[in-house]
Design an enzyme around this catalytic site. Structure first.
Site, PDB file in Angstrom:
ATOM      1  N   LYS A 167       0.732  -1.043   0.108  1.00  0.00           N
ATOM      2  CA  LYS A 167       0.096  -0.195  -0.172  1.00  0.00           C
ATOM      3  C   LYS A 167       0.969   1.054  -0.345  1.00  0.00           C
ATOM      4  O   LYS A 167       0.675   2.294  -0.639  1.00  0.00           O
ATOM      5  CB  LYS A 167      -0.583   0.272   1.388  1.00  0.00           C
ATOM      6  CG  LYS A 167      -1.867  -1.454   0.935  1.00  0.00           C
ATOM      7  CD  LYS A 167      -2.667  -1.318   2.208  1.00  0.00           C
ATOM      8  CE  LYS A 167      -1.961  -0.956   3.930  1.00  0.00           C
ATOM      9  NZ  LYS A 167      -1.041  -2.668   4.352  1.00  0.00           N
ATOM     10  N   ARG A 222     -10.489   0.554   8.387  1.00  0.00           N
ATOM     11  CA  ARG A 222      -9.901  -0.430   8.090  1.00  0.00           C
ATOM     12  C   ARG A 222     -10.899  -1.300   9.062  1.00  0.00           C
ATOM     13  O   ARG A 222     -10.627  -2.583   9.064  1.00  0.00           O
ATOM     14  CB  ARG A 222      -8.570  -0.490   9.067  1.00  0.00           C
ATOM     15  CG  ARG A 222      -7.582  -1.379   9.032  1.00  0.00           C
ATOM     16  CD  ARG A 222      -5.972  -0.460   9.843  1.00  0.00           C
ATOM     17  NE  ARG A 222      -4.988  -1.205   9.022  1.00  0.00           N
ATOM     18  CZ  ARG A 222      -3.921  -0.950   8.660  1.00  0.00           C
ATOM     19  NH1 ARG A 222      -3.527   0.057   8.318  1.00  0.00           N
ATOM     20  NH2 ARG A 222      -2.922  -1.354   8.878  1.00  0.00           N
ATOM     21  N   ARG A 232      11.682  -5.280   6.087  1.00  0.00           N
ATOM     22  CA  ARG A 232      11.694  -3.884   5.603  1.00  0.00           C
ATOM     23  C   ARG A 232      12.749  -2.835   5.506  1.00  0.00           C
ATOM     24  O   ARG A 232      12.367  -3.115   7.155  1.00  0.00           O
ATOM     25  CB  ARG A 232       9.682  -3.684   5.725  1.00  0.00           C
ATOM     26  CG  ARG A 232      10.295  -2.318   5.756  1.00  0.00           C
ATOM     27  CD  ARG A 232       8.442  -1.811   5.426  1.00  0.00           C
ATOM     28  NE  ARG A 232       7.321  -2.214   6.594  1.00  0.00           N
ATOM     29  CZ  ARG A 232       5.975  -2.263   6.552  1.00  0.00           C
ATOM     30  NH1 ARG A 232       5.259  -1.794   5.589  1.00  0.00           N
ATOM     31  NH2 ARG A 232       5.309  -2.957   7.823  1.00  0.00           N
ATOM     32  N   ARG A 239      10.744  -1.272  11.130  1.00  0.00           N
ATOM     33  CA  ARG A 239       8.978  -0.652  12.536  1.00  0.00           C
ATOM     34  C   ARG A 239       9.216  -1.776  13.115  1.00  0.00           C
ATOM     35  O   ARG A 239       9.693  -2.498  12.794  1.00  0.00           O
ATOM     36  CB  ARG A 239       8.787  -0.401  11.271  1.00  0.00           C
ATOM     37  CG  ARG A 239       8.167   0.757  10.666  1.00  0.00           C
ATOM     38  CD  ARG A 239       7.234   0.558   9.743  1.00  0.00           C
ATOM     39  NE  ARG A 239       5.702  -0.213  10.493  1.00  0.00           N
ATOM     40  CZ  ARG A 239       4.408  -0.108   9.640  1.00  0.00           C
ATOM     41  NH1 ARG A 239       4.695   0.580   7.923  1.00  0.00           N
ATOM     42  NH2 ARG A 239       3.738  -0.777   9.980  1.00  0.00           N
ATOM     43  N   ARG A 275      -0.905  -8.932  13.115  1.00  0.00           N
ATOM     44  CA  ARG A 275      -1.282  -7.771  12.415  1.00  0.00           C
ATOM     45  C   ARG A 275      -1.713  -8.605  11.378  1.00  0.00           C
ATOM     46  O   ARG A 275      -3.229  -8.447  10.434  1.00  0.00           O
ATOM     47  CB  ARG A 275      -0.196  -6.970  11.755  1.00  0.00           C
ATOM     48  CG  ARG A 275       0.048  -5.670  12.763  1.00  0.00           C
ATOM     49  CD  ARG A 275       1.775  -5.971  12.439  1.00  0.00           C
ATOM     50  NE  ARG A 275       1.648  -4.760  11.498  1.00  0.00           N
ATOM     51  CZ  ARG A 275       2.726  -4.935  10.562  1.00  0.00           C
ATOM     52  NH1 ARG A 275       4.250  -5.277  10.893  1.00  0.00           N
ATOM     53  NH2 ARG A 275       3.034  -4.218   9.036  1.00  0.00           N
TER      54      ARG A 275
HETATM   55  P1  AP5 Z   1       4.241  -1.763   2.010  1.00  0.00           P
HETATM   56  O1  AP5 Z   1       4.505  -0.448   0.807  1.00  0.00           O
HETATM   57  O2  AP5 Z   1       5.588  -0.906   3.205  1.00  0.00           O
HETATM   58  O3  AP5 Z   1       3.207  -2.182   2.369  1.00  0.00           O
HETATM   59  P2  AP5 Z   1       1.979  -1.824   3.008  1.00  0.00           P
HETATM   60  O4  AP5 Z   1       1.343  -2.400   2.400  1.00  0.00           O
HETATM   61  O5  AP5 Z   1       2.100  -0.158   3.742  1.00  0.00           O
HETATM   62  O6  AP5 Z   1       2.456  -2.659   4.523  1.00  0.00           O
HETATM   63  P3  AP5 Z   1       2.483  -1.950   6.525  1.00  0.00           P
HETATM   64  O7  AP5 Z   1       2.948  -2.918   7.064  1.00  0.00           O
HETATM   65  O8  AP5 Z   1       3.127  -0.885   6.233  1.00  0.00           O
HETATM   66  O9  AP5 Z   1       0.614  -1.778   6.367  1.00  0.00           O
HETATM   67  P4  AP5 Z   1       0.065  -2.055   7.237  1.00  0.00           P
HETATM   68  O10 AP5 Z   1      -1.137  -2.276   6.877  1.00  0.00           O
HETATM   69  O11 AP5 Z   1       0.576  -3.898   8.738  1.00  0.00           O
HETATM   70  O12 AP5 Z   1       0.833  -0.894   8.588  1.00  0.00           O
HETATM   71  P5  AP5 Z   1       0.503   0.532   8.917  1.00  0.00           P
HETATM   72  O13 AP5 Z   1       1.605   1.670   8.739  1.00  0.00           O
HETATM   73  O14 AP5 Z   1      -0.694   0.917   7.767  1.00  0.00           O
HETATM   74  O15 AP5 Z   1       5.500  -2.862   1.819  1.00  0.00           O
HETATM   75  C1  AP5 Z   1       6.102  -3.925   2.712  1.00  0.00           C
HETATM   76  C2  AP5 Z   1       7.881  -4.051   2.145  1.00  0.00           C
HETATM   77  O16 AP5 Z   1       8.207  -5.013   0.733  1.00  0.00           O
HETATM   78  C3  AP5 Z   1       8.500  -2.798   1.765  1.00  0.00           C
HETATM   79  O17 AP5 Z   1      10.027  -3.248   2.434  1.00  0.00           O
HETATM   80  C4  AP5 Z   1       8.838  -2.786   0.667  1.00  0.00           C
HETATM   81  O18 AP5 Z   1       9.822  -2.491  -0.055  1.00  0.00           O
HETATM   82  C5  AP5 Z   1       8.291  -4.866  -0.283  1.00  0.00           C
HETATM   83  N1  AP5 Z   1       7.210  -4.434  -1.177  1.00  0.00           N
HETATM   84  C6  AP5 Z   1       6.414  -3.735  -1.551  1.00  0.00           C
HETATM   85  N2  AP5 Z   1       6.047  -3.666  -2.571  1.00  0.00           N
HETATM   86  C7  AP5 Z   1       6.539  -4.702  -3.358  1.00  0.00           C
HETATM   87  C8  AP5 Z   1       6.461  -5.487  -4.574  1.00  0.00           C
HETATM   88  N3  AP5 Z   1       5.720  -5.828  -5.372  1.00  0.00           N
HETATM   89  N4  AP5 Z   1       7.864  -6.771  -4.881  1.00  0.00           N
HETATM   90  C9  AP5 Z   1       8.668  -6.989  -3.145  1.00  0.00           C
HETATM   91  N5  AP5 Z   1       8.640  -5.770  -2.582  1.00  0.00           N
HETATM   92  C10 AP5 Z   1       7.603  -5.185  -2.347  1.00  0.00           C
HETATM   93  O19 AP5 Z   1      -0.244   0.421  10.421  1.00  0.00           O
HETATM   94  C11 AP5 Z   1       0.681   0.410  10.919  1.00  0.00           C
HETATM   95  C12 AP5 Z   1      -0.700  -0.269  12.491  1.00  0.00           C
HETATM   96  O20 AP5 Z   1      -1.246   1.236  12.450  1.00  0.00           O
HETATM   97  C13 AP5 Z   1      -1.466  -1.202  12.893  1.00  0.00           C
HETATM   98  O21 AP5 Z   1      -1.269  -2.259  12.843  1.00  0.00           O
HETATM   99  C14 AP5 Z   1      -2.574  -0.518  13.479  1.00  0.00           C
HETATM  100  O22 AP5 Z   1      -2.447  -0.837  15.133  1.00  0.00           O
HETATM  101  C15 AP5 Z   1      -2.637   0.866  13.498  1.00  0.00           C
HETATM  102  N6  AP5 Z   1      -3.512   1.622  12.069  1.00  0.00           N
HETATM  103  C16 AP5 Z   1      -2.713   2.106  10.743  1.00  0.00           C
HETATM  104  N7  AP5 Z   1      -4.401   2.039  10.749  1.00  0.00           N
HETATM  105  C17 AP5 Z   1      -5.049   2.067  11.240  1.00  0.00           C
HETATM  106  C18 AP5 Z   1      -6.624   2.509  11.523  1.00  0.00           C
HETATM  107  N8  AP5 Z   1      -7.496   2.144  10.328  1.00  0.00           N
HETATM  108  N9  AP5 Z   1      -6.836   1.735  12.114  1.00  0.00           N
HETATM  109  C19 AP5 Z   1      -6.611   1.293  12.896  1.00  0.00           C
HETATM  110  N10 AP5 Z   1      -5.165   0.593  13.343  1.00  0.00           N
HETATM  111  C20 AP5 Z   1      -4.420   1.201  12.848  1.00  0.00           C
HETATM  112 MG    MG Z   2       2.089   1.308   5.278  1.00  0.00          MG
END
Ligand code: AP5
Ligand code: MG
Length: 218
Positions: A13, A85, A119, A150, A161
């Protein structure tokens, strides 16, 4: 443009959102990034959110909805990354504004653990990369800043997660299917190929909007 990016942790994402925001001139709104900023700045919200995030659980709806509501209320062009979410969050978005499309980044679960535990994020410019792309380097390829891992990118937290995703977020797929807004994108491929597909979808959306407007005025 009012777009939601849906997908499991590690689906890409954040990676795709940065490219979409640059190409289509939209604000990139990531609740994960906003919450981490609050933790870094030691705000009350950050203090409350930290224990949930470290445990791999979702932060309570009311806190996250309040965080995003003000940002999207009057905005014309945005891309939501990691929000909504839960069904409750999705209903809140529907009360605030009309979403155009929801891009669902689909990926085989077996790819996610490696993506997340490998990552690395730049402390300076927040760019996201992966250890396999660094060839042993420990600095950001874009700005030379230091990289960090992270705190929720460890195996135990990633498992929690994923559980939260299947239980609380995956039901949004059906929610947006019913609204006829969901478009699936295969994100288990090279990041540039994933972006090409997204670009096509979003370009097509602009063409459709222009034709609809022409019909209205002709
Ligand atoms: P990346 O692009 O960083 O993936 P992502 O989908 O953004 O994954 P996240 O871990 O950020 O998602 P998440 O939903 O768990 O975390 P968030 O910060 O939103 O890519 C990941 C890795 O893969 C990288 O190393 C990248 O280089 C690699 N990659 C990407 N694309 C690739 C490809 N095509 N091929 C190969 N490699 C690739 O949330 C964190 C926490 O915050 C949650 O757990 C929760 O506690 C809280 N939170 C956030 N939003 C909410 C909400 N709306 N409600 C409640 N709690 C929330
Ligand atoms: Mg992300």
């Amino acid at each position: 443009m009012k777009i939601i990016l849906l997908g499991a942790p590690g689906a890409g994402k954040g990676t795709q959102a940065v490219k979409i925001a640059a190409k289509f001139n939209a604000a990139h709104v990531s609740t994960g990034d906003l919450l981490r900023k609050n933790i870094k700045e030691g705000t009350e919200l950050g203090k409350k959110a930290k224990e949930y995030m470290d445990a791999g659980r979702l932060v309570p709806d009311e806190l996250v909805i309040a965080l995003v509501a003000d940002v999207i209320k009057d905005a014309d062009s945005f891309l939501l990354d990691g929000f909504p979410r839960t069904i409750e969050q999705a209903k809140a978005v529907d009360r605030i504004t009309e979403i155009e499309k929801v891009l669902n980044l689909q990926i085989d679960e077996t790819l996610l653990m490696d993506r997340l535990t490998g990552r690395r994020v730049c402390k300076e410019c927040a760019a996201v990369t992966h250890i396999t792309l660094l060839n042993g380097a420990d600095k950001c390829a874009l700005c030379g800043g230091s990289l960090y891992q992270r705190s929720d990118d460890n195996e135990t937290t990633v498992k929690s997660r994923m559980e939260a995703y299947y239980k609380q977020t995956a039901p949004l797929i059906e929610y947006y299917e019913k609204q006829n807004k969901l478009i699936n994108v295969n994100s288990g491929r090279d990041s540039a190929d994933v972006f090409k597909d997204i670009e096509k979808i979003l370009m097509q959306r602009s063409v459709n909007r222009v034709s609809a407007a022409e019909k209205k005025y002709n």
